[in-house]
Structure formats: C-alpha cells, structure tokens
Design a protein around this motif. Structure first.
Motif, PDB file in Angstrom:
ATOM      1  N   TYR A  27       0.833  -1.199   0.000  1.00  0.00           N
ATOM      2  CA  TYR A  27       0.000   0.000   0.000  1.00  0.00           C
ATOM      3  C   TYR A  27       0.875   1.259   0.000  1.00  0.00           C
ATOM      4  N   GLU A  28       1.913   1.278   0.817  1.00  0.00           N
ATOM      5  CA  GLU A  28       2.784   2.452   0.905  1.00  0.00           C
ATOM      6  C   GLU A  28       3.425   2.773  -0.441  1.00  0.00           C
ATOM      7  N   ILE A  29       3.843   1.736  -1.164  1.00  0.00           N
ATOM      8  CA  ILE A  29       4.435   1.948  -2.491  1.00  0.00           C
ATOM      9  C   ILE A  29       3.406   2.547  -3.430  1.00  0.00           C
ATOM     10  N   VAL A  30       2.224   1.961  -3.452  1.00  0.00           N
ATOM     11  CA  VAL A  30       1.160   2.457  -4.333  1.00  0.00           C
ATOM     12  C   VAL A  30       0.721   3.855  -3.905  1.00  0.00           C
ATOM     13  N   ASN A  31       0.671   4.105  -2.618  1.00  0.00           N
ATOM     14  CA  ASN A  31       0.237   5.406  -2.123  1.00  0.00           C
ATOM     15  C   ASN A  31       1.174   6.519  -2.580  1.00  0.00           C
ATOM     16  N   GLU A  32       2.448   6.206  -2.729  1.00  0.00           N
ATOM     17  CA  GLU A  32       3.417   7.223  -3.152  1.00  0.00           C
ATOM     18  C   GLU A  32       3.386   7.492  -4.647  1.00  0.00           C
ATOM     19  N   SER A  33       3.075   6.460  -5.447  1.00  0.00           N
ATOM     20  CA  SER A  33       3.209   6.666  -6.889  1.00  0.00           C
ATOM     21  C   SER A  33       2.060   6.110  -7.720  1.00  0.00           C
ATOM     22  N   GLY A  34       1.055   5.557  -7.081  1.00  0.00           N
ATOM     23  CA  GLY A  34      -0.038   4.941  -7.832  1.00  0.00           C
ATOM     24  C   GLY A  34      -1.191   5.884  -8.092  1.00  0.00           C
ATOM     25  N   THR A  35      -2.179   5.342  -8.763  1.00  0.00           N
ATOM     26  CA  THR A  35      -3.396   6.090  -9.060  1.00  0.00           C
ATOM     27  C   THR A  35      -4.374   5.972  -7.891  1.00  0.00           C
ATOM     28  N   ASP A  36      -5.418   6.774  -7.933  1.00  0.00           N
ATOM     29  CA  ASP A  36      -6.449   6.686  -6.903  1.00  0.00           C
ATOM     30  C   ASP A  36      -7.096   5.307  -6.891  1.00  0.00           C
ATOM     31  N   GLU A  37      -7.313   4.737  -8.062  1.00  0.00           N
ATOM     32  CA  GLU A  37      -7.903   3.410  -8.157  1.00  0.00           C
ATOM     33  C   GLU A  37      -6.999   2.369  -7.503  1.00  0.00           C
ATOM     34  N   GLU A  38      -5.695   2.491  -7.746  1.00  0.00           N
ATOM     35  CA  GLU A  38      -4.737   1.559  -7.142  1.00  0.00           C
ATOM     36  C   GLU A  38      -4.696   1.716  -5.627  1.00  0.00           C
ATOM     37  N   ARG A  39      -4.755   2.961  -5.139  1.00  0.00           N
ATOM     38  CA  ARG A  39      -4.772   3.206  -3.693  1.00  0.00           C
ATOM     39  C   ARG A  39      -6.009   2.565  -3.061  1.00  0.00           C
ATOM     40  N   LYS A  45      -7.014  -4.410   0.150  1.00  0.00           N
ATOM     41  CA  LYS A  45      -6.251  -5.636   0.405  1.00  0.00           C
ATOM     42  C   LYS A  45      -5.711  -5.652   1.832  1.00  0.00           C
ATOM     43  N   VAL A  46      -5.238  -4.494   2.305  1.00  0.00           N
ATOM     44  CA  VAL A  46      -4.744  -4.418   3.682  1.00  0.00           C
ATOM     45  C   VAL A  46      -5.892  -4.695   4.651  1.00  0.00           C
ATOM     46  N   ALA A  47      -7.041  -4.070   4.406  1.00  0.00           N
ATOM     47  CA  ALA A  47      -8.208  -4.289   5.262  1.00  0.00           C
ATOM     48  C   ALA A  47      -8.585  -5.761   5.284  1.00  0.00           C
ATOM     49  N   GLN A  48      -8.592  -6.404   4.130  1.00  0.00           N
ATOM     50  CA  GLN A  48      -8.942  -7.816   4.053  1.00  0.00           C
ATOM     51  C   GLN A  48      -7.944  -8.684   4.820  1.00  0.00           C
ATOM     52  N   THR A  49      -6.680  -8.323   4.754  1.00  0.00           N
ATOM     53  CA  THR A  49      -5.655  -9.077   5.482  1.00  0.00           C
ATOM     54  C   THR A  49      -5.908  -9.026   6.980  1.00  0.00           C
ATOM     55  N   TYR A  50      -6.243  -7.835   7.477  1.00  0.00           N
ATOM     56  CA  TYR A  50      -6.544  -7.715   8.903  1.00  0.00           C
ATOM     57  C   TYR A  50      -7.850  -8.424   9.264  1.00  0.00           C
ATOM     58  N   LEU A  51      -8.818  -8.390   8.386  1.00  0.00           N
ATOM     59  CA  LEU A  51     -10.066  -9.116   8.630  1.00  0.00           C
ATOM     60  C   LEU A  51      -9.789 -10.611   8.734  1.00  0.00           C
ATOM     61  N   ASP A  52      -8.996 -11.119   7.808  1.00  0.00           N
ATOM     62  CA  ASP A  52      -8.638 -12.539   7.821  1.00  0.00           C
ATOM     63  C   ASP A  52      -7.892 -12.922   9.102  1.00  0.00           C
ATOM     64  N   ALA A  53      -7.106 -11.970   9.636  1.00  0.00           N
ATOM     65  CA  ALA A  53      -6.344 -12.224  10.863  1.00  0.00           C
ATOM     66  C   ALA A  53      -7.191 -12.027  12.116  1.00  0.00           C
ATOM     67  N   GLY A  54      -8.399 -11.520  11.947  1.00  0.00           N
ATOM     68  CA  GLY A  54      -9.283 -11.303  13.087  1.00  0.00           C
ATOM     69  C   GLY A  54      -8.962 -10.064  13.901  1.00  0.00           C
ATOM     70  N   ASP A  55      -8.240  -9.110  13.284  1.00  0.00           N
ATOM     71  CA  ASP A  55      -7.874  -7.870  13.971  1.00  0.00           C
ATOM     72  C   ASP A  55      -8.907  -6.800  13.623  1.00  0.00           C
ATOM     73  N   LYS A  56      -9.927  -6.704  14.445  1.00  0.00           N
ATOM     74  CA  LYS A  56     -11.055  -5.820  14.169  1.00  0.00           C
ATOM     75  C   LYS A  56     -10.645  -4.353  14.094  1.00  0.00           C
ATOM     76  N   ALA A  57      -9.832  -3.904  15.041  1.00  0.00           N
ATOM     77  CA  ALA A  57      -9.443  -2.488  15.076  1.00  0.00           C
ATOM     78  C   ALA A  57      -8.683  -2.081  13.818  1.00  0.00           C
ATOM     79  N   THR A  68     -12.022   6.135   1.931  1.00  0.00           N
ATOM     80  CA  THR A  68     -11.569   7.479   1.561  1.00  0.00           C
ATOM     81  C   THR A  68     -11.019   7.492   0.137  1.00  0.00           C
ATOM     82  N   HIS A  69     -10.153   6.532  -0.182  1.00  0.00           N
ATOM     83  CA  HIS A  69      -9.583   6.480  -1.537  1.00  0.00           C
ATOM     84  C   HIS A  69     -10.657   6.164  -2.574  1.00  0.00           C
ATOM     85  N   CYS A  70     -11.546   5.246  -2.254  1.00  0.00           N
ATOM     86  CA  CYS A  70     -12.600   4.886  -3.206  1.00  0.00           C
ATOM     87  C   CYS A  70     -13.580   6.035  -3.426  1.00  0.00           C
ATOM     88  N   LEU A  71     -13.828   6.809  -2.385  1.00  0.00           N
ATOM     89  CA  LEU A  71     -14.690   7.985  -2.522  1.00  0.00           C
ATOM     90  C   LEU A  71     -14.057   9.012  -3.455  1.00  0.00           C
TER      91      LEU A  71
END
Length: 80
Positions: A27-39, A45-57, A68-71
């Motif tokens: 995400y950090e790499i894409v956030n620095e040089s990617g498009t809004d769609e990529e962000r 993907k990061v959110a899904q990874t934490y969901l899969d790990a059971g980390d609600k916060a 925010t990025h999708c908006l």
C-alpha cells in the motif's frame, strides 16, 4: 522514512503478522506513486488481510482508508 516508521510501530505493537506488514508495504508503495484506483484497491487488500487475521481495530482503520480512496475515485468520475 514513512515505511520505516510504519514498520517500527507495527513491530512495537506486536499485532502485525507478516502478511499484514507485506500488505501495508505494498500500500505504501502504491500510495506514493499509484493512481487513486490503485490506492483504493491496495487499501482494501490491507483491510482484508486484517479481517482474515481477526484484527477488528486494524480492519476498521484500513476499511476507512479504503473508503476514503474509493470515494475520491467516485467523486472524480462523477465530475467528469
């Protein structure tokens, strides 16, 4: 520098697994040089990874980052 700080915080909190760290780094790499769609996609993907790990916060945090990025994408499309 930002990547280093994010990694240090992640390790200090001891709540990040390696998959989550990898997703955040991507995400950090894409956030620095990617498009809004990529962000939007990478934050999701990061959110899904934490969901899969059971980390609600962290899931909720990254879900808001994704929203925010999708908006931004939706707003730009509506204006065009």
């Amino acid at each position: 520098m930002r990547s280093f700080l994010a990694g240090a915080i992640c390790i200090a909190l001891a709540g990040c697994n390696s998959a989550a760290r990898q997703a955040e780094r991507a995400y950090e790499i894409v956030n620095e040089s990617g498009t809004d769609e990529e962000r939007c996609a990478e934050a999701g993907k990061v959110a899904q990874t934490y969901l899969d790990a059971g980390d609600k916060a962290q899931y909720e945090r990254w879900d808001m980052v994704r929203d925010t990025h999708c908006l931004t994408v939706s707003t730009k499309r509506a204006i065009q």
